[in-house]
Design a protein around this motif. Structure first.
Motif, PDB file in Angstrom:
ATOM      1  N   LEU A  92       0.857  -1.177  -0.104  1.00  0.00           N
ATOM      2  CA  LEU A  92      -0.115  -0.144  -0.078  1.00  0.00           C
ATOM      3  C   LEU A  92       0.900   1.257   0.125  1.00  0.00           C
ATOM      4  N   TRP A  93       1.937   1.389   0.849  1.00  0.00           N
ATOM      5  CA  TRP A  93       2.786   2.094   0.754  1.00  0.00           C
ATOM      6  C   TRP A  93       3.269   2.713  -0.426  1.00  0.00           C
ATOM      7  N   GLU A  94       3.879   1.705  -0.992  1.00  0.00           N
ATOM      8  CA  GLU A  94       4.667   1.844  -2.394  1.00  0.00           C
ATOM      9  C   GLU A  94       3.842   2.373  -3.472  1.00  0.00           C
ATOM     10  N   PHE A  95       2.532   1.901  -3.565  1.00  0.00           N
ATOM     11  CA  PHE A  95       1.587   2.311  -4.494  1.00  0.00           C
ATOM     12  C   PHE A  95       1.037   3.949  -3.979  1.00  0.00           C
ATOM     13  N   ASN A  96       0.710   4.124  -2.982  1.00  0.00           N
ATOM     14  CA  ASN A  96       0.345   5.229  -2.629  1.00  0.00           C
ATOM     15  C   ASN A  96       1.338   6.550  -2.611  1.00  0.00           C
ATOM     16  N   THR A  97       2.692   6.297  -2.341  1.00  0.00           N
ATOM     17  CA  THR A  97       3.677   7.100  -2.384  1.00  0.00           C
ATOM     18  C   THR A  97       4.071   7.443  -3.709  1.00  0.00           C
ATOM     19  N   SER A  98       3.889   6.459  -4.470  1.00  0.00           N
ATOM     20  CA  SER A  98       4.503   6.624  -6.200  1.00  0.00           C
ATOM     21  C   SER A  98       3.199   7.198  -7.011  1.00  0.00           C
ATOM     22  N   PHE A  99       1.946   7.372  -6.335  1.00  0.00           N
ATOM     23  CA  PHE A  99       1.019   7.662  -7.199  1.00  0.00           C
ATOM     24  C   PHE A  99       1.329   9.059  -7.628  1.00  0.00           C
ATOM     25  N   PRO A 100       1.088   9.347  -8.934  1.00  0.00           N
ATOM     26  CA  PRO A 100       1.553  10.839  -9.457  1.00  0.00           C
ATOM     27  C   PRO A 100       0.756  11.931  -8.702  1.00  0.00           C
ATOM     28  N   TYR A 101       1.758  13.030  -8.345  1.00  0.00           N
ATOM     29  CA  TYR A 101       1.143  14.240  -7.668  1.00  0.00           C
ATOM     30  C   TYR A 101       0.684  15.403  -8.419  1.00  0.00           C
ATOM     31  N   LYS A 102      -0.381  15.954  -8.385  1.00  0.00           N
ATOM     32  CA  LYS A 102      -0.908  17.034  -8.934  1.00  0.00           C
ATOM     33  C   LYS A 102      -1.083  18.174  -8.252  1.00  0.00           C
ATOM     34  N   ALA A 103      -0.651  19.229  -8.187  1.00  0.00           N
ATOM     35  CA  ALA A 103      -0.823  20.398  -7.144  1.00  0.00           C
ATOM     36  C   ALA A 103      -2.311  20.927  -7.703  1.00  0.00           C
ATOM     37  N   GLU A 163     -12.686   4.084 -17.287  1.00  0.00           N
ATOM     38  CA  GLU A 163     -11.396   3.678 -18.153  1.00  0.00           C
ATOM     39  C   GLU A 163     -10.354   3.441 -17.204  1.00  0.00           C
ATOM     40  N   GLN A 164     -10.085   4.192 -15.920  1.00  0.00           N
ATOM     41  CA  GLN A 164      -8.897   3.972 -15.125  1.00  0.00           C
ATOM     42  C   GLN A 164      -9.252   3.850 -13.538  1.00  0.00           C
ATOM     43  N   PRO A 165      -9.738   2.725 -13.225  1.00  0.00           N
ATOM     44  CA  PRO A 165     -10.349   2.736 -11.929  1.00  0.00           C
ATOM     45  C   PRO A 165      -9.425   2.799 -10.765  1.00  0.00           C
ATOM     46  N   GLU A 166      -8.247   2.901 -11.235  1.00  0.00           N
ATOM     47  CA  GLU A 166      -7.065   3.269  -9.821  1.00  0.00           C
ATOM     48  C   GLU A 166      -6.996   4.720  -9.678  1.00  0.00           C
ATOM     49  N   HIS A 167      -7.903   5.534 -10.654  1.00  0.00           N
ATOM     50  CA  HIS A 167      -7.914   6.952 -10.148  1.00  0.00           C
ATOM     51  C   HIS A 167      -8.769   7.324  -9.209  1.00  0.00           C
ATOM     52  N   TRP A 168      -9.412   6.735  -8.570  1.00  0.00           N
ATOM     53  CA  TRP A 168     -10.565   6.752  -7.539  1.00  0.00           C
ATOM     54  C   TRP A 168     -10.349   7.994  -6.604  1.00  0.00           C
ATOM     55  N   ALA A 169      -8.994   8.157  -6.418  1.00  0.00           N
ATOM     56  CA  ALA A 169      -8.519   9.156  -5.467  1.00  0.00           C
ATOM     57  C   ALA A 169      -7.001   9.479  -6.031  1.00  0.00           C
ATOM     58  N   GLY A 170      -6.475  10.731  -5.619  1.00  0.00           N
ATOM     59  CA  GLY A 170      -5.131  11.308  -6.067  1.00  0.00           C
ATOM     60  C   GLY A 170      -4.163  10.883  -4.991  1.00  0.00           C
ATOM     61  N   HIS A 171      -3.150  11.657  -5.194  1.00  0.00           N
ATOM     62  CA  HIS A 171      -1.888  11.319  -4.214  1.00  0.00           C
ATOM     63  C   HIS A 171      -2.204  12.127  -2.833  1.00  0.00           C
ATOM     64  N   LYS A 172      -2.790  13.202  -2.879  1.00  0.00           N
ATOM     65  CA  LYS A 172      -2.898  13.949  -1.328  1.00  0.00           C
ATOM     66  C   LYS A 172      -3.860  12.930  -0.538  1.00  0.00           C
ATOM     67  N   ARG A 210      -4.404   9.915  -0.783  1.00  0.00           N
ATOM     68  CA  ARG A 210      -3.730   8.445  -0.629  1.00  0.00           C
ATOM     69  C   ARG A 210      -2.826   8.640   0.625  1.00  0.00           C
ATOM     70  N   GLN A 211      -2.348   9.881   0.602  1.00  0.00           N
ATOM     71  CA  GLN A 211      -1.307  10.153   1.825  1.00  0.00           C
ATOM     72  C   GLN A 211      -2.099  10.237   3.245  1.00  0.00           C
ATOM     73  N   MET A 212      -3.258  11.007   2.978  1.00  0.00           N
ATOM     74  CA  MET A 212      -4.086  10.811   4.406  1.00  0.00           C
ATOM     75  C   MET A 212      -4.463   9.362   4.678  1.00  0.00           C
ATOM     76  N   LEU A 213      -4.888   8.618   3.861  1.00  0.00           N
ATOM     77  CA  LEU A 213      -5.077   7.213   4.102  1.00  0.00           C
ATOM     78  C   LEU A 213      -3.985   6.645   4.562  1.00  0.00           C
ATOM     79  N   GLN A 214      -2.869   6.773   4.172  1.00  0.00           N
ATOM     80  CA  GLN A 214      -1.743   6.121   4.399  1.00  0.00           C
ATOM     81  C   GLN A 214      -1.200   6.400   5.945  1.00  0.00           C
ATOM     82  N   ALA A 215      -1.318   7.816   6.266  1.00  0.00           N
ATOM     83  CA  ALA A 215      -1.298   7.820   7.677  1.00  0.00           C
ATOM     84  C   ALA A 215      -2.204   7.614   8.735  1.00  0.00           C
TER      85      ALA A 215
END
Length: 347
Positions: free
Chosen positions: A101-112, A124-133, A135-140
């Motif tokens: 989970l950490w590897e996938f979430n931290t490497s997810f593209p970041y868009k400001a 078309e892209q089910p993995e884009h249900w949430a962005g980098h930020k 995912r970092q909240m979820l990881q914490a």
């Protein structure tokens, strides 16, 4: 009985297959709710329901705790198991899954920039249900819940005022002070001290909380109120301090995150991190049982030892080794111990 049993309580005959039944776990929750109702609101306490010997025909205590109800629940479980229902708890989260989970979430593209996720993109892209930020909240949230052995509702209600970033001997440390817990409604809870873990970054709560603190600053989210907020659009969170992430949202995000790394989320639940944290402290960090109980806030007199063993042992959890290899002298070693470097299974 009417909702859980396969037999009709009026006729005593089996119900039609089209009539829905609840699981045994659901029946246990229903009984617990009834017990709470009688003990708290009706002021009947937690004593067994029994007849007053001095006044025949009158009863005292909690009727939900009567021997008759207890016998029925035992019988219900036996019949549910015979019917094919397996009574289990949520599978414990393990360190390897946390690493993925950490590897996938931290490497997810970041868009400001702020953007909205369209339905076409979701399809078309089910993995884009949430962005980098997000995912970092979820990881914490994952790592704090697991290391502090928190129930999911306790973790979701953490406030920024409960967290103190400090230094001890030049090392950044996080002090987490919870105002209340399920078993400590009036406070008096010992604080949790979380230290950096650079050798296992996927279990580093200090780095995860610091990263989420930084992202909140970048999004213009003031750091007061709830730490884990409800999501806004694709990769933002609510700016309102009282908008905490809901339980249903947390479970949905967690299941989506598990699908990201190719793991079936169905055996897992919101209690997986509490159980997984208990096993992580026992098997990976080699903490004694007494220390785990003190850290997790279990009763000091250890009057309910079955609780700790339900967290440590369950057939639904991932086994440490195949049964056929337990006595195999050529079994591959495990990950090296970060303290002594040993890779044997007895370390």
């Amino acid at each position: 009985m009417d909702k859980a049993d396969d037999l009709d309580i009026t006729t005593g005959k089996p119900k039609d297959l089209s009539i829905p039944r609840v699981t045994y776990a659901r029946a246990q929750k229903m009984r617990a709710a009834v017990s709470h109702k009688f003990s708290r609101e009706y002021k009947l306490g937690t004593q067994d329901w029994k007849e007053n010997p001095l006044r025949p025909g009158t009863f005292s205590g909690n009727p939900s705790l009567s021997p008759l109800v207890s016998q029925y629940m035992i019988s219900l479980r036996r019949r549910k198991v015979r019917a094919g229902e397996i009574v289990t708890s949520a599978r414990a989260m393990d360190q390897e899954t946390m690493r993925k989970l950490w590897e996938f979430n931290t490497s997810f593209p970041y868009k400001a920039e702020l953007e909205q996720n369209s339905r076409k993109r979701k399809r078309e892209q089910p993995e884009h249900w949430a962005g980098h930020k997000v995912r970092q909240m979820l990881q914490a949230l994952y790592v704090v819940s697991m290391l502090c052995l928190l129930r999911y509702d306790e973790a979701l209600r953490i406030m920024w005022t409960d967290i103190n970033f400090t230094c001890i001997g030049g090392v950044p440390v996080v002090e987490l002070r919870l105002p209340f817990r399920k078993t400590d409604q009036n406070g008096g809870i010992a604080p949790f001290w979380l230290w950096p873990c650079p050798e296992r970054p996927w279990m580093d709560a200090v780095a995860a909380l610091a990263r989420w603190w930084q992202l909140c600053s970048e999004m213009g989210v003031e750091r007061y109120g709830y730490v884990f907020r409800s999501r806004y659009l694709y990769d933002e969170v609510s700016v309102r301090a009282d908008h905490a992430m809901s339980t249903n949202s947390f479970l949905e995000y967690f299941r989506n995150n598990m699908l990201d790394i190719g793991i079936d989320p169905r055996p897992y639940g919101t209690h997986s991190f509490r159980r997984g944290g208990c096993q992580y402290l026992a098997k990976e960090l080699r903490w004694p049982i007494r220390t785990i109980c003190e850290w997790g806030g279990w009763a000091e007199n250890f009057d309910n030892p079955g609780t700790i063993f339900r967290y440590l042992l369950s057939w639904v959890d991932t086994p440490a080794a195949e049964r056929k290899d337990l006595f195999n002298p050529n079994r591959p070693g495990q990950d090296p111990c970060t303290a002594c470097g040993r890779t044997c299974h007895c370390s």
